[in-house]
Design an enzyme around this catalytic site. Structure first.
Site, PDB file in Angstrom:
ATOM      1  N   GLN A 183       0.809  -1.241  -0.023  1.00 36.21           N
ATOM      2  CA  GLN A 183      -0.045  -0.175   0.036  1.00 36.21           C
ATOM      3  C   GLN A 183       0.960   1.335   0.028  1.00 36.21           C
ATOM      4  O   GLN A 183       1.896   1.315   0.745  1.00 36.21           O
ATOM      5  CB  GLN A 183      -1.165  -0.005   1.222  1.00 36.21           C
ATOM      6  CG  GLN A 183      -0.382  -0.221   2.516  1.00 36.21           C
ATOM      7  CD  GLN A 183      -1.423  -0.045   3.611  1.00 36.21           C
ATOM      8  OE1 GLN A 183      -2.311   0.325   3.265  1.00 36.21           O
ATOM      9  NE2 GLN A 183      -1.049  -0.669   4.873  1.00 36.21           N
ATOM     10  N   GLU A 224     -11.319  -2.300  -4.626  1.00 36.69           N
ATOM     11  CA  GLU A 224     -11.839  -2.473  -3.489  1.00 36.69           C
ATOM     12  C   GLU A 224     -12.794  -1.040  -3.259  1.00 36.69           C
ATOM     13  O   GLU A 224     -12.236  -0.084  -3.353  1.00 36.69           O
ATOM     14  CB  GLU A 224     -10.586  -2.192  -2.392  1.00 36.69           C
ATOM     15  CG  GLU A 224     -10.904  -2.757  -1.220  1.00 36.69           C
ATOM     16  CD  GLU A 224     -10.013  -2.687  -0.087  1.00 36.69           C
ATOM     17  OE1 GLU A 224     -10.028  -2.300   1.123  1.00 36.69           O
ATOM     18  OE2 GLU A 224      -8.654  -2.687  -0.522  1.00 36.69           O
ATOM     19  N   LYS A 253     -10.439  -7.929   8.000  1.00 38.04           N
ATOM     20  CA  LYS A 253     -10.026  -6.700   8.662  1.00 38.04           C
ATOM     21  C   LYS A 253      -9.645  -7.436  10.107  1.00 38.04           C
ATOM     22  O   LYS A 253     -10.226  -7.334  11.058  1.00 38.04           O
ATOM     23  CB  LYS A 253     -10.831  -5.625   8.680  1.00 38.04           C
ATOM     24  CG  LYS A 253     -11.184  -5.020   7.281  1.00 38.04           C
ATOM     25  CD  LYS A 253     -11.837  -3.969   7.169  1.00 38.04           C
ATOM     26  CE  LYS A 253     -13.173  -4.051   7.471  1.00 38.04           C
ATOM     27  NZ  LYS A 253     -14.112  -2.695   7.246  1.00 38.04           N
ATOM     28  N   THR A 312      -5.118  -2.804   9.163  1.00 38.74           N
ATOM     29  CA  THR A 312      -4.810  -1.363   9.028  1.00 38.74           C
ATOM     30  C   THR A 312      -3.489  -1.084   8.917  1.00 38.74           C
ATOM     31  O   THR A 312      -2.694  -1.598   9.417  1.00 38.74           O
ATOM     32  CB  THR A 312      -5.800  -0.549  10.020  1.00 38.74           C
ATOM     33  OG1 THR A 312      -4.938   0.633  10.098  1.00 38.74           O
ATOM     34  CG2 THR A 312      -5.413  -1.180  11.400  1.00 38.74           C
ATOM     35  N   CYS A 313      -3.207   0.188   8.582  1.00 40.41           N
ATOM     36  CA  CYS A 313      -1.752   0.708   8.455  1.00 40.41           C
ATOM     37  C   CYS A 313      -1.302   1.092   9.655  1.00 40.41           C
ATOM     38  O   CYS A 313       0.098   1.017  10.089  1.00 40.41           O
ATOM     39  CB  CYS A 313      -1.458   1.807   7.464  1.00 40.41           C
ATOM     40  SG  CYS A 313      -2.356   3.254   7.824  1.00 40.41           S
TER      41      CYS A 313
END
Length: 313
Positions: free
Chosen positions: A66, A167, A225, A254-255
């Protein structure tokens, strides 16, 4: 069995009548997993595979890089490293895809040109962009009409010769509306022969949500997630639910995670042989990619070494 039982206890605990926060269950389950692996003198992948009844992957799970807003330089770093799935792009505002969607088309065209220039020999990545519902904002429902389908066809042409997955194409505002909208879009693309896979993110938060989207055929790929599911065992079960269906599991998150949770998720990915694994933490790409890639390679090396030792006994 001990890890699965202990993780189940954590999932069942209540405080003031409420289940413990998902972040607590997520973190404690990682500690339990590490403890079980240490006690058994094996890898966390093996412990999870035993708990889930799976055969772990024998090769690294494809990593999804990402880029954050630095979507051009970030993508170029990924291309040089031959990242299997890229670049995310963080298209989280309608202005980023353009008033008519043209900026996203232009970006995909640029990306494919740079892939040919920078990628290693034989490089065949999967292009994955996250648009945070902005395509839905641009067009509105119904999502199977020709105007929408034609735009996705344009995106596919821009990404060619590489496969494209998008997405969060729409955010319909509720679980039921999201199921209907995503199923409508997927059916419209299939009927028109447009080879773009759609990835569900919004309104797909729990294992039950994942199962609902899979059962409804409302996506080609579901994001699991990890912090939202609680125990890492729950994430593994969500991934495994996709087995035998035409929906692939993307082990995401998540980042804003830690290297500890990122490494734990690498083991979930290997234990379940997920379709792809998010490079995390951060959006600088290099660090997260190194964390999950090195963890998978080290784990697989341990498995190979153990197999060789058994053969020599």
């Amino acid at each position: 069995a001990a890890f699965a039982d202990n993780a189940a206890v954590v999932e069942s605990l209540r405080s003031d009548g409420e289940q413990l926060h998902t972040a607590v269950r997520y973190g404690v389950s990682q500690a339990l997993l590490a403890a079980a692996a240490a006690a058994r003198e094996t890898t966390r992948t093996r412990v999870l595979a035993d708990a889930l009844g799976t055969d772990p992957a024998s090769e690294p799970v494809p990593v999804f890089g990402q880029s954050g807003d630095d979507r051009r330089q970030g993508a170029e770093k990924m291309l040089l490293k031959g990242v299997p799935v890229l670049p995310h792009g963080l298209f989280n505002d309608a202005r980023k895809i353009g008033r008519d969607g043209g900026r996203l088309v232009e970006y995909l065209s640029w990306l494919t040109e740079r892939a040919a220039e920078l990628g290693p020999d034989g490089y065949d990545p999967r292009v994955h962009v996250d648009v945070y519902g902005t395509i839905g904002e641009l067009f509105g429902p119904p999502y199977d009409r020709s105007e929408v389908v034609d735009y996705f066809r344009e995106l596919a042409r821009a990404a060619a010769p590489y496969p494209l997955q998008v997405e969060g194409p729409v955010d319909a505002g509720s679980h039921e509306a999201q199921l209907d909208a995503m199923a409508e879009l997927r059916d419209g693309l299939r009927e028109a022969g447009v080879a773009v896979d759609i990835v569900v993110d919004e309104w797909c938060d729990t294992r039950a949500d994942v199962e609902r989207f899979v059962d409804a055929g409302a996506a080609d790929v579901v994001q699991v997630k990890t912090p939202d599911l609680g125990s890492v065992a729950e994430s593994g079960r969500a991934v495994r639910y996709c087995a035998g269906t035409d929906v692939r599991a993307y082990l995401g998150g998540t980042c804003n995670e830690t290297t500890v949770s990122a490494r734990a998720c690498a083991h979930v990915g290997l234990a379940t042989d997920a379709a792809q694994l998010l490079a995390k933490p951060g959006m600088g790409f290099d660090e997260g990619y190194a964390v999950v890639t090195n963890e998978m390679r080290a784990t697989l090396a341990r498995h190979d070494n153990s197999a060789k030792q058994r053969q020599n006994v």
